[in-house]
Design a protein around this motif. Structure first.
Motif, PDB file in Angstrom:
ATOM      1  N   THR A   9       0.676  -1.078   0.021  1.00 28.17           N
ATOM      2  CA  THR A   9      -0.224   0.002  -0.555  1.00 28.17           C
ATOM      3  C   THR A   9       0.783   0.961   0.141  1.00 28.17           C
ATOM      4  OG1 THR A   9       0.071   0.024   2.328  1.00 28.17           O
ATOM      5  CG2 THR A   9      -1.651  -0.956   0.377  1.00 28.17           C
ATOM      6  N   ARG A  10       2.175   0.881   0.550  1.00 30.56           N
ATOM      7  CA  ARG A  10       3.187   2.291  -0.484  1.00 30.56           C
ATOM      8  C   ARG A  10       4.021   1.800  -0.711  1.00 30.56           C
ATOM      9  NH1 ARG A  10       5.100   3.459   5.431  1.00 30.56           N
ATOM     10  NH2 ARG A  10       5.331   1.405   5.764  1.00 30.56           N
ATOM     11  N   LYS A  47      12.661  -0.840   0.159  1.00 30.67           N
ATOM     12  CA  LYS A  47      11.897  -1.305   1.620  1.00 30.67           C
ATOM     13  C   LYS A  47      10.771  -2.131   1.165  1.00 30.67           C
ATOM     14  CE  LYS A  47      12.953  -3.016   5.803  1.00 30.67           C
ATOM     15  NZ  LYS A  47      12.419  -4.167   5.933  1.00 30.67           N
ATOM     16  N   LEU A  48      10.075  -3.229   1.846  1.00 34.80           N
ATOM     17  CA  LEU A  48       8.680  -4.117   1.032  1.00 34.80           C
ATOM     18  C   LEU A  48       8.958  -3.656   2.531  1.00 34.80           C
ATOM     19  CD1 LEU A  48      10.446  -7.003  -0.616  1.00 34.80           C
ATOM     20  CD2 LEU A  48       8.685  -5.659  -1.441  1.00 34.80           C
ATOM     21  N   ASP A  49       7.548  -3.736   2.250  1.00 34.22           N
ATOM     22  CA  ASP A  49       5.519  -3.907   2.760  1.00 34.22           C
ATOM     23  C   ASP A  49       5.135  -4.843   3.303  1.00 34.22           C
ATOM     24  OD1 ASP A  49       4.499  -3.137   5.143  1.00 34.22           O
ATOM     25  OD2 ASP A  49       4.973  -1.562   5.670  1.00 34.22           O
ATOM     26  N   ALA A  50       4.732  -5.598   2.236  1.00 37.22           N
ATOM     27  CA  ALA A  50       3.584  -6.285   2.378  1.00 37.22           C
ATOM     28  C   ALA A  50       2.706  -7.322   2.720  1.00 37.22           C
ATOM     29  CB  ALA A  50       3.967  -7.134   0.885  1.00 37.22           C
ATOM     30  N   ASN A  78       5.128  -8.964   7.660  1.00 39.47           N
ATOM     31  CA  ASN A  78       5.327  -8.668   6.221  1.00 39.47           C
ATOM     32  C   ASN A  78       6.003  -9.546   5.474  1.00 39.47           C
ATOM     33  OD1 ASN A  78       6.867  -6.883   4.630  1.00 39.47           O
ATOM     34  ND2 ASN A  78       7.794  -5.810   5.863  1.00 39.47           N
ATOM     35  N   THR A  79       5.106  -9.885   4.658  1.00 41.01           N
ATOM     36  CA  THR A  79       5.857 -10.758   3.884  1.00 41.01           C
ATOM     37  C   THR A  79       5.602 -10.988   2.755  1.00 41.01           C
ATOM     38  OG1 THR A  79       3.523 -12.313   3.437  1.00 41.01           O
ATOM     39  CG2 THR A  79       4.620 -12.892   6.029  1.00 41.01           C
ATOM     40  N   GLU A  80       6.846 -11.858   1.853  1.00 46.02           N
ATOM     41  CA  GLU A  80       7.015 -11.544   0.407  1.00 46.02           C
ATOM     42  C   GLU A  80       7.377 -12.593  -0.170  1.00 46.02           C
ATOM     43  OE1 GLU A  80       6.609 -10.191  -2.232  1.00 46.02           O
ATOM     44  OE2 GLU A  80       5.694  -8.520  -2.346  1.00 46.02           O
ATOM     45  N   ASP A  91      12.449  -6.356   9.770  1.00 47.34           N
ATOM     46  CA  ASP A  91      12.045  -5.148  10.907  1.00 47.34           C
ATOM     47  C   ASP A  91      13.363  -4.200  10.405  1.00 47.34           C
ATOM     48  OD1 ASP A  91      11.511  -2.335  11.380  1.00 47.34           O
ATOM     49  OD2 ASP A  91      10.993  -2.918  13.179  1.00 47.34           O
ATOM     50  N   ALA A  92      14.228  -4.070   8.969  1.00 50.34           N
ATOM     51  CA  ALA A  92      15.573  -3.209   9.065  1.00 50.34           C
ATOM     52  C   ALA A  92      15.903  -2.039   8.208  1.00 50.34           C
ATOM     53  CB  ALA A  92      16.729  -4.676   8.682  1.00 50.34           C
ATOM     54  N   GLU A  93      16.908  -1.493   7.885  1.00 52.90           N
ATOM     55  CA  GLU A  93      16.952  -0.575   7.030  1.00 52.90           C
ATOM     56  C   GLU A  93      16.769  -1.132   5.838  1.00 52.90           C
ATOM     57  OE1 GLU A  93      20.168   3.083   6.228  1.00 52.90           O
ATOM     58  OE2 GLU A  93      20.979   1.069   6.663  1.00 52.90           O
TER      59      GLU A  93
END
Length: 479
Positions: free
Chosen positions: A308-309, A327-330, A354-356, A379-381
């Protein structure tokens, strides 16, 4: 060969995608005698291949993770033993830079003016074939995320056999994630570009030639990354993410996510005409990767990893913006498209993880599947895959496995054991790199008992940089 040293962008910042677990390797290695902790199952026979970016020469300008040259790493399992090798994908650009002895292309963060050549659709960037690996008709195809030439590789030697033109019938490019129906032998693909036709969809028949191709109308240039098939249909996407044309005219690559536009999904018969496509609208989003799709009565079910972002806002340096974009956020998400009413239903399968980089039993692509195997995103850079999760579509259960502190894995395809009778009757295989030790191993896990951890760990002679997509080729396919 020039060593890849610590590189910085023009502001002097160290680029994390050239350091540590991402740092390129330069040697092509073949190793037969590998140390094994535990025991490799004798019914695990086939080859695990993973593609990824690996910069060969020091880059010109600022480096983007997607710029690296394609390198495939593979482990061949046979009768309880394992062999490792890695090879560059010898693309046209790779060969041109080899002859010059230096980098000739700038990356996507720089002005492409002066780049020697681009893809068939006129995109002026370097086609590195660094994104996915797909098995079809005895060969592995290496693909590129922005749509490029499909490079054919031998699945065991990893020798680059050249561009696969599908018996001289492919006219144009080839997207990152084509779909293979193992039951029919067909391969489904699309290509897209900055000028009309913005989207083309095609089918390679079991004989190896393009047997069907249609141009599909879109309101403008888009950046679709994946697609889906069912038994009778193909699903294409028109998502509200596109290149900023003003930035492109200034020689900059910038993406725009328009939250005022819906996400649209085009459903058409697998060999349908352009005028047969039906568009289903949904909430705005972006989708990198499809899990699977299938038909249930009058409905089509589509499972995806939904973002969504896709363009998070940051006012930092160009390097900081690149890191933010990557950065993945799925989340696991499900769509239902009612072919009778034209209605879309949608909702989360898992709103929490958060999975991909999803994997299924590829023998069931386009048909109902019970299990999906995804990586979990740390949860990392930067993008780091710190574990795996198995989703059960029947019970709704989730089973997870963590690699442990400082250990990061790859996409883990399902590897059916010999005589496998189900979607969890086999193993998951993944490269796992320990950032503290700078060492990579291959982990083998029971697909049905993921949380128990690896039943075998195969230690590799060199580190495998973190990368992109993987596949499993069964011994019967190799034969």
């Amino acid at each position: 060969m020039a060593d890849i040293a610590v590189m910085t962008d023009e502001s002097g910042e160290s680029n994390p995608y050239l350091l540590g677990v991402y740092a390129p390797v330069q040697d092509e290695v073949t190793a037969d005698e590998l140390t094994v902790i535990g025991r490799i199952p004798t019914d695990l026979n086939g080859v695990y291949l993973r593609n990824g970016p690996n910069a060969r020469f020091p880059v010109t300008g600022r480096y983007h993770w997607f710029d690296g040259d394609g390198m495939v790493h593979a482990v061949h399992f046979e009768n309880g033993r394992a062999r490792y090798r890695n090879r560059w994908v010898r693309t046209r650009a790779f060969e041109a830079e080899s002859a010059a002895g230096r980098s000739l292309w700038t990356g996507v963060m720089e002005n492409p003016k002066g780049n020697p050549f681009g893809n068939a659709r006129g995109l002026p960037f370097k086609d590195t074939a660094n994104t996915d690996v797909i098995f079809h008709r005895g060969r592995v195809l290496a693909s590129w995320y922005l749509c490029g030439a499909p490079y054919s590789l031998d699945p065991l030697s990893l020798e680059t056999l050249g561009v696969d033109t599908f018996l001289d019938t492919l006219n144009g490019d080839f997207m990152a994630h084509p779909k293979v129906d193992e039951r029919t032998g067909e391969l489904f693909w699309f290509d897209y570009g900055p000028r009309p036709p913005y989207l083309r969809y095609g089918v390679v028949g079991p004989g190896g030639s393009v047997e069907h191709c249609v141009e599909l109308d879109l309101p403008g240039a888009r950046l679709p990354h994946d697609m889906a098939i069912t038994r009778d249909h193909a699903i294409l996407m028109d998502l509200p993410l596109y290149q900023d044309l003003d930035a492109a005219r200034q020689g900059r690559y910038k993406l725009t996510f328009d939250r005022e536009l819906p996400a649209r999904f085009g459903v058409l018969p697998r060999r349908g005409r352009a005028d047969e496509i039906r568009w289903f609208e949904a909430k705005p989003c972006y989708i990198y990767h499809v899990v699977n799709a299938w038909e249930e009565g009058d409905e089509i079910i589509l499972d995806v990893c939904r973002v969504t972002r896709p363009t998070p806002s940051t006012n930092g340096s160009p390097l900081a913006r690149m890191i933010s974009y990557l950065k993945l956020d799925a989340r696991m998400y499900r769509y239902r498209f009612d072919l009778r009413t034209g209605r879309t239903s949608e909702g989360y399968v898992d709103p929490d993880h958060n999975t991909e980089f999803p994997s299924i039993d590829t023998r069931a692509t386009g048909h109902p599947t019970r299990y999906a195997y995804n990586v979990t995103v740390a949860d990392a850079e930067t993008n780091l895959f710190d574990g795996l999760v198995r989703y059960d579509n029947v019970t709704g259960a989730k089973e997870t496995y963590s690699y442990g502190p400082g250990r990061y894995g790859s996409e883990a395809p399902f590897a059916p054991r010999d005589g496998s009778t189900g979607e969890d009757d086999g193993y998951l295989v993944s490269f796992v790199t320990d950032e503290r030790e700078g060492r990579t191993e291959v982990q083998i896990l029971h697909a049905a008992r993921l949380s128990e951890g690896p039943i075998a760990r195969v230690l590799l002679p060199q580190r495998v940089p973190l990368g992109f997509h993987a596949t499993w080729v069964r011994a019967e396919q190799l034969a």
